[in-house]
Design an enzyme around this catalytic site. Structure first.
Site, PDB file in Angstrom:
ATOM      1  N   CYS A  30      12.523  32.436  67.238  1.00 27.69           N
ATOM      2  CA  CYS A  30      13.458  32.641  66.125  1.00 27.69           C
ATOM      3  C   CYS A  30      13.501  31.424  65.205  1.00 27.69           C
ATOM      4  O   CYS A  30      14.065  30.389  65.561  1.00 27.69           O
ATOM      5  CB  CYS A  30      14.842  32.951  66.710  1.00 27.69           C
ATOM      6  SG  CYS A  30      16.178  32.961  65.507  1.00 27.69           S
ATOM      7  N   CYS A  33      16.974  30.146  64.285  1.00 27.67           N
ATOM      8  CA  CYS A  33      17.578  29.457  65.437  1.00 27.67           C
ATOM      9  C   CYS A  33      17.158  27.994  65.440  1.00 27.67           C
ATOM     10  O   CYS A  33      17.983  27.094  65.640  1.00 27.67           O
ATOM     11  CB  CYS A  33      17.140  30.100  66.748  1.00 27.67           C
ATOM     12  SG  CYS A  33      17.627  31.822  66.954  1.00 27.67           S
TER      13      CYS A  33
END
Length: 107
Positions: A30, A33
């Protein structure tokens, strides 16, 4: 550095914590993230003793992910007194916005 939690120690590290806990539900793949990592690392030092910040890898911890209905990454969930208190989904929050949000729950 933020503490990493998993299905096995989630109860002890998050639900039984004496201070509010921000759980960063993240994944290695991600990008957003990873963009949040430096901010959360800074906040974990700045808010030490007031708010505990931990990371949970969603790919390796399906029980916790399902229990709290996490469907998108990053998901930031604040736990207070063993219960979810608030949630933010996505990486759209600035450092200042996160501090203001977490101050509501700070011990």
């Amino acid at each position: 550095m933020s503490t990493h939690v998993n299905d096995a120690n989630f109860d002890a590290e998050v639900l039984r914590s004496s201070e509010p806990v921000l759980v960063d539900f993240w994944a290695e793949w991600c990008g957003p993230c990873k963009a949040m990592d430096p901010i959360l690392e800074d906040l974990s030092r700045e808010l030490a003793g007031r708010v505990k910040i931990v990371k949970l890898d969603v790919d390796g911890n399906p029980s916790t992910v399902v229990k709290y209905n996490v469907r998108a990454m990053p998901t930031l969930m604040v736990f207070k007194d063993g219960e979810p208190a608030d949630i933010k989904v996505g990486a759209g929050q600035s450092r200042v916005q996160l501090i203001k949000w977490l101050d509501q729950f700070a011990a």
